[in-house]
Design a protein around this motif. Structure first.
Motif, PDB file in Angstrom:
ATOM      1  N   SER A  83      10.263  -1.312   2.150  1.00 54.63           N
ATOM      2  CA  SER A  83      10.670  -0.027   1.590  1.00 54.63           C
ATOM      3  C   SER A  83      12.164   0.171   1.800  1.00 54.63           C
ATOM      4  CB  SER A  83       9.895   1.110   2.257  1.00 54.63           C
ATOM      5  OG  SER A  83      10.447   2.365   1.918  1.00 54.63           O
ATOM      6  N   ILE A  94       2.026   2.217   4.740  1.00 57.13           N
ATOM      7  CA  ILE A  94       0.718   2.622   4.225  1.00 57.13           C
ATOM      8  C   ILE A  94      -0.262   2.844   5.376  1.00 57.13           C
ATOM      9  CG2 ILE A  94      -1.297   1.796   2.955  1.00 57.13           C
ATOM     10  CD1 ILE A  94       0.582   0.605   0.903  1.00 57.13           C
ATOM     11  N   TYR A  97       0.644   6.282   6.795  1.00 57.93           N
ATOM     12  CA  TYR A  97       0.437   7.480   5.978  1.00 57.93           C
ATOM     13  C   TYR A  97      -0.993   7.634   5.468  1.00 57.93           C
ATOM     14  CZ  TYR A  97       5.476   8.310   5.815  1.00 57.93           C
ATOM     15  OH  TYR A  97       6.781   8.584   6.157  1.00 57.93           O
ATOM     16  N   PHE A  98      -1.689   6.531   5.258  1.00 59.41           N
ATOM     17  CA  PHE A  98      -3.012   6.620   4.633  1.00 59.41           C
ATOM     18  C   PHE A  98      -4.041   7.403   5.451  1.00 59.41           C
ATOM     19  CE2 PHE A  98      -7.266   4.873   3.662  1.00 59.41           C
ATOM     20  CZ  PHE A  98      -7.360   5.309   2.344  1.00 59.41           C
ATOM     21  N   THR A 101      -4.260  11.029   4.417  1.00 59.48           N
ATOM     22  CA  THR A 101      -4.924  11.223   3.127  1.00 59.48           C
ATOM     23  C   THR A 101      -6.422  11.008   3.268  1.00 59.48           C
ATOM     24  OG1 THR A 101      -2.970  10.509   1.902  1.00 59.48           O
ATOM     25  CG2 THR A 101      -5.064  10.388   0.751  1.00 59.48           C
ATOM     26  N   LEU A 291      -0.465   9.612   1.963  1.00 55.51           N
ATOM     27  CA  LEU A 291      -0.063   8.575   1.014  1.00 55.51           C
ATOM     28  C   LEU A 291       0.512   9.183  -0.263  1.00 55.51           C
ATOM     29  CD1 LEU A 291      -0.137   5.472   0.691  1.00 55.51           C
ATOM     30  CD2 LEU A 291      -2.321   5.750  -0.510  1.00 55.51           C
ATOM     31  N   TYR A 294       4.096  10.148   0.388  1.00 57.09           N
ATOM     32  CA  TYR A 294       4.848   8.896   0.520  1.00 57.09           C
ATOM     33  C   TYR A 294       5.130   8.292  -0.855  1.00 57.09           C
ATOM     34  CZ  TYR A 294       5.663   3.965   1.806  1.00 57.09           C
ATOM     35  OH  TYR A 294       6.186   2.701   1.940  1.00 57.09           O
ATOM     36  N   LEU A 295       4.112   8.296  -1.715  1.00 55.70           N
ATOM     37  CA  LEU A 295       4.261   7.764  -3.071  1.00 55.70           C
ATOM     38  C   LEU A 295       5.235   8.599  -3.887  1.00 55.70           C
ATOM     39  CD1 LEU A 295       3.386   5.932  -5.439  1.00 55.70           C
ATOM     40  CD2 LEU A 295       1.410   7.424  -5.748  1.00 55.70           C
ATOM     41  N   PRO A 306       7.054   0.626  -2.411  1.00 61.32           N
ATOM     42  CA  PRO A 306       6.009   1.570  -1.989  1.00 61.32           C
ATOM     43  C   PRO A 306       5.189   2.113  -3.152  1.00 61.32           C
ATOM     44  CG  PRO A 306       8.065   2.047  -0.853  1.00 61.32           C
ATOM     45  CD  PRO A 306       8.380   1.037  -1.921  1.00 61.32           C
ATOM     46  N   ALA A 310       1.274   1.511  -3.024  1.00 63.27           N
ATOM     47  CA  ALA A 310       0.360   2.650  -2.971  1.00 63.27           C
ATOM     48  C   ALA A 310      -0.540   2.681  -4.203  1.00 63.27           C
ATOM     49  CB  ALA A 310       1.152   3.950  -2.857  1.00 63.27           C
ATOM     50  N   THR A 311       0.031   2.378  -5.369  1.00 66.58           N
ATOM     51  CA  THR A 311      -0.765   2.340  -6.596  1.00 66.58           C
ATOM     52  C   THR A 311      -1.839   1.270  -6.515  1.00 66.58           C
ATOM     53  OG1 THR A 311       1.147   3.092  -7.877  1.00 66.58           O
ATOM     54  CG2 THR A 311      -0.668   2.089  -9.098  1.00 66.58           C
TER      55      THR A 311
END
Length: 337
Positions: A83, A94, A97-98, A101, A291, A294-295, A306, A310-311
């Protein structure tokens, strides 16, 4: 059993094709976007020699088929790149942050299921009544009103005007960084640490975003439950049970509902995938460090690794939950084996 394996193998084959298509799409996202990832990395004022060196270092000077092969090779080794903003590997970000979420979406799913399924059953049993109409209107509003609008109204009313809810964020300033991270789920980690104050603070911050997401999902769950139950209540076995004089409660929950429970598995799996995918707006409004935020931050700053990572993760989760729902459906319903 042979039919089950044949059907599942066909589903698995389609999943593999879908995942490959997903990798192609995510690869193209990072290559055909109008923002040059090299310029985003070195800055607009970087000398041309630095730009060219960086382009070579990032492998963007190679033909697209070669770049795609390199991309697949990196994915197989769990490498999603670095990143530009955080200077960390995307996989590290990820993983950080995930969990936020995941926690938000999981509690929202549980709440939407606990409310949406009984509401759907109630509406089906009282089809055409005032109760049914009210439930349908509530569900229609849940689908029609934008999530960001509900989130903003919630903040204005409960946080700003009434002052009974905490502000944006996942944790209050007092407890921020005080809970040791073990699972990444703040409510669980605070309980493991024996910190009840941090636990209730985390619950308070979860309440608004969870309720907003749950309302949106509950509307879909209730509508599908109602549709399934209306068909089930027309079944001959239900008519026979009622003719025998069985209590209405027993007819509904012991005879009609088990026949739709298998179908609800697929609905809930897709709802969960949608929550994990669609929490972006809610996280942005509530400054939820997940997430989605973050995205969004990466996308606004043209940090493409990122965005792609993330996608890809969200797509894999969506496909995985679809596969899980299909497998569970085939195991529970003998008619499709």
């Amino acid at each position: 059993m042979r039919g089950f394996l044949k059907g599942f193998s066909g589903t698995l084959g389609s999943v593999i094709v879908t995942l490959f298509g997903l990798t192609v799409v995510t690869f193209l996202i990072g290559r055909v976007m109008p923002v040059d990832p090299v310029i985003a990395a070195v800055g607009d004022n970087a000398p041309q020699s630095v730009v060219e060196q960086t382009r070579i270092a990032m492998g963007l000077d190679k033909p697209l088929p070669v770049q795609f092969a390199d991309y697949l090779w990196q994915l197989l080794h769990g490498n999603l790149g670095m990143s530009i903003l955080t200077k960390n590997p995307v996989t590290h970000d990820i993983a950080h942050y995930f969990p936020a979420t995941f926690e938000l979406a999981t509690y929202a799913l549980i709440l939407s299921m606990l409310i949406g399924v009984p509401l759907g059953v109630w509406a089906a049993v009282r089809q055409g009544s005032v109760t049914d109409q009210v439930i349908r209107i509530v569900c229609f509003a849940g689908h029609s009103i934008p999530v960001f609008l509900l989130a903003l109204i919630s903040l204005i009313v409960f946080y700003k005007a009434l002052g009974i809810a905490p502000g944006p964020g996942r944790q209050g300033i007092i407890y921020d960084g005080m809970v040791p991270v073990k699972t990444g789920l703040l409510t669980i980690d605070s309980l493991l640490a024996g910190d009840t104050g941090a636990f209730w603070d985390a619950v308070a911050h979860l309440t608004q975003p969870v309720c907003i997401l749950a309302y949106f999902s509950m509307a879909y769950v209730a509508r599908m439950t109602r549709a399934f139950m209306i068909d089930a209540l027309k079944g001959e076995f239900v008519i026979t049970a009622r003719a025998k004089g069985l209590p209405l409660r027993s007819v509904i929950w012991s005879h009609a509902f088990p026949t739709v429970a298998v179908q609800l598995v697929t609905v809930l799996a897709l709802t969960y995938a949608g929550l994990l995918e669609g929490a972006v707006v809610t996280e942005t409004v509530f400054a939820w460090p997940g997430l989605g935020q973050y995205l969004t931050t990466a996308l606004l700053n043209a940090d493409m690794n990122p965005v792609v990572g993330a996608t890809l993760l969200i797509g894999v989760i969506y496909v995985g939950l679809n596969l899980f729902a299909d497998l569970l459906y085939r195991l529970l319903d003998p008619r499709v084996r």
